[in-house]
Design a protein around this motif. Structure first.
Motif, short mmCIF file in Angstrom:
data_model
loop_
_atom_site.label_atom_id
_atom_site.label_comp_id
_atom_site.label_asym_id
_atom_site.label_seq_id
_atom_site.Cartn_x
_atom_site.Cartn_y
_atom_site.Cartn_z
N PRO A 47 0.80 -1.21 -0.03
CA PRO A 47 0.03 0.11 0.11
C PRO A 47 0.88 1.33 -0.06
O PRO A 47 0.89 1.91 0.87
CB PRO A 47 -0.81 -0.06 1.29
CG PRO A 47 0.02 -0.96 2.29
CD PRO A 47 0.61 -1.90 1.33
N LYS A 48 1.29 1.63 -1.16
CA LYS A 48 2.27 2.91 -1.20
C LYS A 48 1.08 4.18 -0.99
O LYS A 48 1.54 5.17 -0.72
CB LYS A 48 2.94 2.83 -2.51
CG LYS A 48 3.89 1.76 -2.92
CD LYS A 48 4.56 1.77 -4.13
CE LYS A 48 5.53 3.14 -4.19
NZ LYS A 48 6.47 2.78 -5.50
N THR A 49 0.06 3.94 -1.47
CA THR A 49 -1.07 4.91 -1.35
C THR A 49 -2.41 4.29 -1.00
O THR A 49 -2.63 3.16 -0.54
CB THR A 49 -1.32 5.53 -2.82
OG1 THR A 49 -1.76 4.42 -3.64
CG2 THR A 49 -0.04 6.08 -3.53
N GLY A 50 -3.19 5.14 -0.63
CA GLY A 50 -4.57 4.62 -0.18
C GLY A 50 -4.64 4.76 1.42
O GLY A 50 -3.79 5.05 2.31
N ASP A 51 -5.65 4.31 2.03
CA ASP A 51 -5.91 4.27 3.35
C ASP A 51 -4.94 3.44 4.27
O ASP A 51 -4.79 3.69 5.39
CB ASP A 51 -7.36 3.58 3.89
CG ASP A 51 -8.52 4.54 3.26
OD1 ASP A 51 -8.47 5.54 3.02
OD2 ASP A 51 -9.45 3.89 2.96
N LEU A 52 -4.27 2.50 3.71
CA LEU A 52 -3.36 1.56 4.47
C LEU A 52 -1.94 2.31 4.22
O LEU A 52 -0.83 1.46 4.61
CB LEU A 52 -3.18 0.28 4.00
CG LEU A 52 -2.71 -0.80 4.99
CD1 LEU A 52 -3.23 -0.56 6.51
CD2 LEU A 52 -3.25 -2.30 4.70
N ALA A 53 -1.70 3.16 3.54
CA ALA A 53 -0.41 3.90 3.22
C ALA A 53 0.46 4.09 4.63
O ALA A 53 1.78 4.07 4.53
CB ALA A 53 -0.34 5.03 2.34
N ILE A 54 -0.12 4.64 5.54
CA ILE A 54 0.68 4.49 6.72
C ILE A 54 1.40 3.51 7.36
O ILE A 54 2.41 3.40 8.01
CB ILE A 54 -0.28 5.21 8.08
CG1 ILE A 54 -1.38 3.99 8.21
CG2 ILE A 54 -1.05 6.36 7.80
CD1 ILE A 54 -2.30 4.02 9.53
N ALA A 55 1.07 2.12 6.81
CA ALA A 55 1.88 1.02 7.10
C ALA A 55 2.87 0.71 6.16
O ALA A 55 3.64 -0.46 6.14
CB ALA A 55 0.75 -0.36 7.20
N TYR A 56 2.98 1.35 4.98
CA TYR A 56 3.94 1.09 3.91
C TYR A 56 5.31 1.11 4.28
O TYR A 56 5.94 0.35 3.86
CB TYR A 56 3.73 2.00 2.59
CG TYR A 56 4.63 1.79 1.68
CD1 TYR A 56 4.74 0.56 0.81
CD2 TYR A 56 5.60 2.58 1.52
CE1 TYR A 56 5.41 0.37 -0.21
CE2 TYR A 56 6.52 2.31 0.23
CZ TYR A 56 6.39 1.31 -0.56
OH TYR A 56 7.31 0.94 -1.56
N PRO A 57 5.83 2.21 4.94
CA PRO A 57 7.34 2.24 5.29
C PRO A 57 7.67 1.02 5.93
O PRO A 57 9.01 0.64 5.21
CB PRO A 57 7.28 3.38 6.23
CG PRO A 57 6.34 4.21 5.61
CD PRO A 57 5.22 3.35 5.40
N PRO A 58 7.38 0.55 6.93
CA PRO A 58 7.92 -0.77 7.31
C PRO A 58 7.83 -2.05 6.49
O PRO A 58 8.76 -2.83 6.36
CB PRO A 58 7.28 -0.96 8.72
CG PRO A 58 6.18 -0.03 8.57
CD PRO A 58 6.44 1.04 7.94
N LEU A 59 6.73 -2.13 5.76
CA LEU A 59 6.79 -3.00 4.84
C LEU A 59 7.68 -3.09 3.63
O LEU A 59 8.24 -4.04 3.33
CB LEU A 59 5.34 -3.16 4.12
CG LEU A 59 3.98 -3.52 5.04
CD1 LEU A 59 2.79 -3.14 4.48
CD2 LEU A 59 4.13 -4.95 5.26
N ALA A 60 7.96 -1.73 3.36
CA ALA A 60 8.81 -1.54 2.27
C ALA A 60 10.43 -2.00 2.72
O ALA A 60 11.15 -2.45 2.03
CB ALA A 60 8.68 -0.07 1.62
N GLY B 166 5.37 -2.06 -6.84
CA GLY B 166 3.89 -2.17 -7.20
C GLY B 166 2.93 -1.79 -6.01
O GLY B 166 3.36 -2.07 -4.84
N ASP B 167 2.13 -1.03 -6.63
CA ASP B 167 1.24 -0.36 -5.35
C ASP B 167 -0.26 -0.99 -5.41
O ASP B 167 -0.72 -1.46 -6.58
CB ASP B 167 0.85 1.02 -5.92
CG ASP B 167 0.10 1.92 -4.84
OD1 ASP B 167 -0.05 1.47 -3.48
OD2 ASP B 167 -0.37 3.00 -5.02
N ALA C 159 -1.36 -8.53 -0.90
CA ALA C 159 -1.52 -7.26 -0.79
C ALA C 159 -1.18 -6.65 0.62
O ALA C 159 -1.27 -7.77 1.67
CB ALA C 159 -2.82 -6.80 -1.22
N GLY C 160 -1.48 -5.48 0.82
CA GLY C 160 -1.50 -4.83 2.08
C GLY C 160 -2.76 -5.32 3.24
O GLY C 160 -2.56 -5.90 4.16
#
Length: 445
Positions: free
Chosen positions: A223-236, A262-263, A289-290
């Protein structure tokens, strides 16, 4: 703080028994006050430091909020390695699960001797069971190249391996606490859940002669974007660290693993388009996915294309029984385990009436049902629990969530505890509660 499972269980049982009749452990009578403050609870996507940012100048509304998320006590060395790939990282939610999803995929391909997705899928469960234990990429790859069976144990896969369904048999959960606008790590508690005997005992098929179809290509569906984007940095960060360490150890089948970003957009349409691009680009394993609802939406496309879908953060219990043709896996544990931990956290505070507000998708309503069932087992009947949900909307142009009516219903119900199950968008629920003059335990305005 780390509390032993035995000590935690004893305290929980003692408190839960008393809480059926009192407002707190050790009291003989519930304490009543003229203004009953309402405690906020959260889970997963709203228990992160960036959640407070969603509230803007009302960020102090999260002060005192607490909740659970799948989280293992992370070794300091692992945290340092994550920070080496993202020095700005301010949270570690699902970073370990992302790291392990990538590593397990790579180890399965090395064992299979091919990058064919179907062959990789047949080895994934076996990577975590019934072999010589190994805890680093280098150790595991060396054992595989020496013809040994392995049992991968690392940051999120610790006590037991995968079940036959391709998900963790055991899990670790953290209870997180907001102090002001930030999580207070000093207050974090960990508790184990699950059953080690549920781990698979099946032997995977023997691999054939190594094929010359390297490199292994992994594609992101995060989830690079969207409602779950707040969780993206540690996932990445978790995925990037795994790729770095796999390739430093010689890669897979003699070549470096390739990563194609990919997002998922926290949006089925965005995710489906990303899956289609990955298939066209020859991706073998898709990491994501996220959100559980997004994986459920794209799973048919992934299976039809004969690819592997491996999520580090899906928790919906319904995905355990999904028609995945053996091609879906996850390192995050299903919500059947988390629901018990979350109900325990709420019960320890001695509530009398509980409102559970859930994002209306497979993740939100699924976890809501599990928590409700756990509360019922503790003696909270239908007159003590109120279930509400909200439509999260899809895409950047979706209208803001209007939870005005729901907030009014919670106030009239007289809830003294509100559990919010959602992602970044659920900050609208917190704002609506404050606007309705629901007396939140921390009265930021």
């Amino acid at each position: 703080m780390h509390m032993s499972r035995g000590a935690r269980t004893a305290i929980t049982v003692a408190c839960a028994t008393v809480l059926l009749a009192t407002s707190a452990c050790g009291n003989d009578q519930p304490e009543e006050s003229s203004t009953q403050q309402v405690r906020l609870y959260g889970t997963d996507g709203n228990m992160s430091n960036s959640y407070a940012d969603e509230l803007g100048d009302r960020a102090n509304l999260v002060d005192g909020m607490k909740g659970t998320t799948p989280l293992t006590p992370l070794p300091e060395d692992f945290r340092k390695r994550l920070l080496s790939v993202d020095p700005d990282l301010d949270g570690f939610l699902y970073a370990a699960e992302a790291y392990d999803a990538v590593v397990i995929s790579a180890l399965a391909a090395e064992i299979a001797g091919t990058t064919a997705p179907a062959a990789i899928a047949k080895q994934i469960v076996g990577v975590t069971n019934n072999g010589t234990q190994c805890g680093t990429v280098t150790q595991c790859l060396r054992l595989i190249r020496d013809g040994k069976d392995i049992e991968y144990r690392s940051v999120s896969i610790t006590r037991a391996g995968f079940t036959d369904a391709g998900e963790p048999a055991t899990a670790s959960y953290a209870t997180l606490h907001f102090d002001g606008q930030q999580l207070n790590d000093a207050k974090t508690e960990f508790v184990g859940a699950g059953d080690e005997s549920a781990a698979s005992s099946k032997r995977p098929p023997r691999a054939g002669a190594p094929a010359s179809d390297a490199p292994l290509v992994l594609g992101g569906l995060l989830p690079k974007t969207g409602d779950l984007a707040i969780a993206y940095p540690p996932l990445a960060a978790g995925t990037a660290l795994a790729i770095k360490e796999i390739n430093a150890a010689g890669g897979v089948l003699g070549e470096d693993v390739v990563w194609i970003d990919g997002d998922d957009g926290t949006n089925p349409a965005v995710a489906k388009a990303t899956v289609a691009r990955h298939v066209a680009d020859g991706v073998h394993v898709i990491i994501g996915a996220g959100g559980s609802g997004i994986s459920a939406a794209v799973l048919e496309d992934v299976v039809k294309a004969g690819r592997v879908l491996f999520s580090p953060s899906n928790t919906a219990a319904s995905l355990t029984e999904a028609d995945d043709k053996g091609l879906y896996f996850r390192t995050a544990p299903p919500d059947g385990l988390q629901g018990r931990a979350l109900a325990d956290v709420i019960l320890r505070d001695g509530p009398h009436k509980i409102a559970i507000v859930a994002r209306k998708d497979s993740y939100g309503t699924g976890l809501q049902d599990v928590v409700r069932a756990e509360l019922e087992r503790a003696g909270f009947g239908g007159d003590k629990v109120r279930l509400l949900d909200y439509e999260p909307g899809e895409g950047a142009d979706a209208p803001p969530i209007d939870f005005t009516a729901g907030a009014k219903e919670i106030k009239e119900f007289g809830a003294d505890a509100v559990l919010i199950i959602g992602f970044a968008e659920s900050a609208a629920v917190v704002r609506a509660l404050a606007d309705a003059d629901v007396p939140l335990a921390a009265l930021g305005r």
